[in-house]
Design an enzyme around this catalytic site. Structure first.
Site, PDB file in Angstrom:
ATOM      1  N   THR A  56     129.917  24.912 -75.182  1.00  0.00           N
ATOM      2  CA  THR A  56     131.189  24.909 -74.443  1.00  0.00           C
ATOM      3  C   THR A  56     132.136  23.810 -74.929  1.00  0.00           C
ATOM      4  O   THR A  56     133.283  24.070 -75.283  1.00  0.00           O
ATOM      5  CB  THR A  56     130.936  24.712 -72.928  1.00  0.00           C
TER       6      THR A  56
ATOM      7  N   LYS B  14     125.862   8.001 -81.182  1.00  0.00           N
ATOM      8  CA  LYS B  14     125.844   6.570 -80.833  1.00  0.00           C
ATOM      9  C   LYS B  14     127.158   5.856 -81.203  1.00  0.00           C
ATOM     10  O   LYS B  14     128.185   6.117 -80.624  1.00  0.00           O
ATOM     11  CB  LYS B  14     124.633   5.890 -81.466  1.00  0.00           C
TER      12      LYS B  14
ATOM     13  N   PHE C 264     111.886   9.664 -84.951  1.00  0.00           N
ATOM     14  CA  PHE C 264     112.456  10.055 -83.650  1.00  0.00           C
ATOM     15  C   PHE C 264     113.762  10.795 -83.927  1.00  0.00           C
ATOM     16  O   PHE C 264     114.661  10.255 -84.570  1.00  0.00           O
ATOM     17  CB  PHE C 264     112.736   8.833 -82.769  1.00  0.00           C
TER      18      PHE C 264
ATOM     19  N   ASP D 238     119.151  11.813 -90.712  1.00  0.00           N
ATOM     20  CA  ASP D 238     119.513  11.536 -89.323  1.00  0.00           C
ATOM     21  C   ASP D 238     120.033  10.101 -89.229  1.00  0.00           C
ATOM     22  O   ASP D 238     119.264   9.146 -89.248  1.00  0.00           O
ATOM     23  CB  ASP D 238     118.268  11.733 -88.441  1.00  0.00           C
TER      24      ASP D 238
HETATM   25  C1  LIG Z   1     117.497   8.536 -85.076  1.00  0.00           C
HETATM   26  C2  LIG Z   1     117.811   9.211 -83.778  1.00  0.00           C
HETATM   27  N1  LIG Z   1     118.020  10.540 -83.754  1.00  0.00           N
HETATM   28  C3  LIG Z   1     118.312  11.185 -82.619  1.00  0.00           C
HETATM   29  C4  LIG Z   1     118.406  10.517 -81.421  1.00  0.00           C
HETATM   30  C5  LIG Z   1     118.723  11.263 -80.162  1.00  0.00           C
HETATM   31  O1  LIG Z   1     119.980  10.930 -79.721  1.00  0.00           O
HETATM   32  P1  LIG Z   1     120.372  11.178 -78.184  1.00  0.00           P
HETATM   33  O2  LIG Z   1     119.579  10.225 -77.375  1.00  0.00           O
HETATM   34  O3  LIG Z   1     121.855  10.912 -78.161  1.00  0.00           O
HETATM   35  O4  LIG Z   1     120.063  12.598 -77.882  1.00  0.00           O
HETATM   36  C6  LIG Z   1     118.205   9.126 -81.392  1.00  0.00           C
HETATM   37  C7  LIG Z   1     118.280   8.390 -80.131  1.00  0.00           C
HETATM   38  O5  LIG Z   1     117.892   7.257 -80.001  1.00  0.00           O
HETATM   39  C8  LIG Z   1     117.889   8.458 -82.599  1.00  0.00           C
HETATM   40  O6  LIG Z   1     117.667   7.142 -82.635  1.00  0.00           O
END
Ligand SMILES: Cc1ncc(COP(=O)(O)O)c(C=O)c1O
Length: 507
Positions: free
Chosen positions: A381, A357, A217, A326
């Site tokens: 922006t 987060k 994800f 990520d």
């Molecule tokens: C591993 C990971 N990457 C990206 C995201 C996307 O972050 P956002 O919800 O702040 O766009 C999340 C969100 O849960 C995530 O767990």
């Protein structure tokens, strides 16, 4: 009923806990609960079912103006403190989900409250600048004190963004530009490239790809969504790219019993990664980068070994692709290190690391060679928010001052040991207990059981999260201590003892 006693009368809690040990029923809690009177509450306090009547009324109102079906309940943030989330019906719950893993040091932390009240900080909170063109005088200093003070090894360049998706989306762009510049060998862009990019055609818009993993994800914006493969509902109806998707290892637990099988499974996935890189090169959709989570979170808390990630890093180097880690969900200290990928012991650092987060602001760290070669190429922006950097600097102070990384390791051990004990006692309800630091989880037999357990726990004063198709995940704050783990384990142990599976009902 037991819960009311727990929460209203701390003395009774201590007494009750020791009585439980004396009868020999509990193998989980090793210590009596400790009470942080000045900041954290001393336990859950439940007044209604959750969602209660006030929450349900507010849900109805909100649903009239937007689809509010995802709302669990409405909160009273003024009353929420430490590890406890209070709802609008006055229920106080131990929060082990912490706003989808995004509260670093608990609700209304005194250090952050103080920071906001300091007159010299007011203008930072009141005036949100367009950082890319008109940053405040202290912006570079601000970044050094906050983000750069915890930069992963080898990554000294930083760009801030506003959310996780936005961070990954722009990290992809930085990787594409890096790759194209490498191919060109100089900065001379042709007229054809300038013209074709305006009509979405190559060579101006090259057919590059990013390789991702099944179950991963990375966000919900268009580019990120092409690399997200956790739930169909996130992707349905959205056009996407033909980008390669490799299998992510599906490890068998307990790990020590399946060493050989798990090694084979990881080798199979790595082989598939290399095959896909070659296949997509032939298709003229060059894999310019690989994106991966240190622990696949939304997709079900799927772990792989440190060795798997080191080998994956080697593959990226061999094929000239960027390695993008990520850390949006795993970053910020919950695994016991500030960045989960620090556990791997890479000899060559990742090329790009994205975050959001618990870091309060989104953004990404990257190696010097991924720096955009012209202004406005990576830009929006706001480019984040300096007030969040200010808060992050204070969060980092608290993490250091209170040794919260070691705390995550310690409290995580208590939590995982308790989960393994519950797994031994309730194997029909709990399996594959796993975790690093407090980033723990376990599987339930199916999503119905999982959702039922989460709902019961909430009514008993514990907020948990689900992930994947049957897992329950723990995402507490960094101030989650051993005694919170024991408190949870005692409550959950009672829930499991009372829990009737569908089969038992039929009998
Ligand atoms: C591993 C990971 N990457 C990206 C995201 C996307 O972050 P956002 O919800 O702040 O766009 C999340 C969100 O849960 C995530 O767990």
């Amino acid at each position: 009923m037991a819960l009311m006693l727990l929460s209203r009368q701390p003395g009774v809690l201590l007494q009750r806990t020791s009585q439980l040990f004396a009868c020999g029923h509990r193998l989980i809690s090793q210590t009596a609960a400790k009470i942080d009177v000045d900041f954290d509450y001393d336990g859950p306090l439940m007044k209604t079912e959750v969602p209660g009547p006030k929450s349900r009324e507010l849900m109805k109102q909100l649903n009239g103006i937007q689809n509010a079906e995802a709302v669990h309940f409405f909160c009273n943030y003024q009353e929420s403190r430490g590890n406890y989330l209070v709802d609008v019906d006055g229920n106080r719950m131990l929060d082990l989900y912490s706003q989808i893993s995004s509260i670093p040091i608990g609700y209304s932390h005194p250090s952050l409250m103080k920071l906001l009240q300091q007159p010299q900080n007011l203008s930072t909170f009141v005036n949100r600048p367009a950082l890319g063109i008109l940053p405040p005088e202290n912006f570079a200093e601000n970044l050094k004190e906050s983000l750069l003070s915890v930069a992963p090894k080898g990554l000294q360049q930083i760009i801030t963004m506003s959310c996780g998706s936005c961070s990954n989306e722009n990290a992809f762009k930085a990787i594409f530009m890096w790759y194209r510049n490498k191919e060109r060998g100089n900065n001379n862009v042709t007229k054809e490239e300038l013209e074709t990019c305006m009509i979405n055609q190559s060579p101006g818009c090259p057919d590059y790809s990013i390789l991702s993993f099944m179950g991963g994800f990375h966000g919900r914006t268009m580019g990120c969504l092409a690399t997200t493969h956790s739930k169909a509902i996130h992707k349905l109806d959205i056009p996407s790219f033909d980008w390669p998707i490799a299998p992510f290892p599906r490890l068998k637990y307990p790990l020590e019993e399946f060493v050989k099988e798990n090694q084979q499974e990881e080798a199979r996935c790595l082989e598939e990664v290399e095959d896909l890189i070659v296949k997509y090169r032939k298709k003229k959709r060059i894999v310019t980068g690989i994106i991966i989570e240190p622990i696949q979170s939304e997709g079900g808390d799927n772990h792989a070994s440190d060795d798997f990630f080191r080998k994956l890093r080697d593959i990226t180097r061999k094929h000239g692709c960027a390695f993008l880690v990520d850390e949006v969900q795993t970053g910020g200290g919950c695994t016991g290190k500030f960045w989960a990928h620090e556990h791997w012991g890479l000899d060559d650092p990742a090329d790009v690391v994205t975050f959001s987060k618990k870091m309060m602001t989104g953004g990404f760290f990257h190696k010097e060679e991924f720096r955009p070669n012209a202004p406005y190429r990576i830009f929006n922006t706001w480019l984040g928010d300096p007030s969040k950097n200010l808060m992050l600097a204070e969060v980092i102070n608290v993490i250091k001052r209170e040794d919260l990384l070691n705390n995550a390791t310690h409290a995580g051990k208590a939590l995982l040991a308790g989960l393994l004990d519950l797994q031994a006692r309730y194997p029909h309800l709990i399996s594959r207990a796993r975790g690093r630091g407090t980033f723990c989880s376990f599987d339930t037999p199916d999503d119905t059981t999982r959702n039922k357990l989460i709902a019961i726990a909430r009514n008993k004063g514990v907020v948990l999260g689900g992930c994947g198709d049957r897992s329950i995940r723990f995402r507490p704050t960094l101030i989650f201590k051993d005694h919170h783990a024991h408190l949870f384990l005692n409550i959950f142990s009672d829930i499991l003892a009372d829990f009737k599976t569908k089969r038992e009902f039929i009998k």
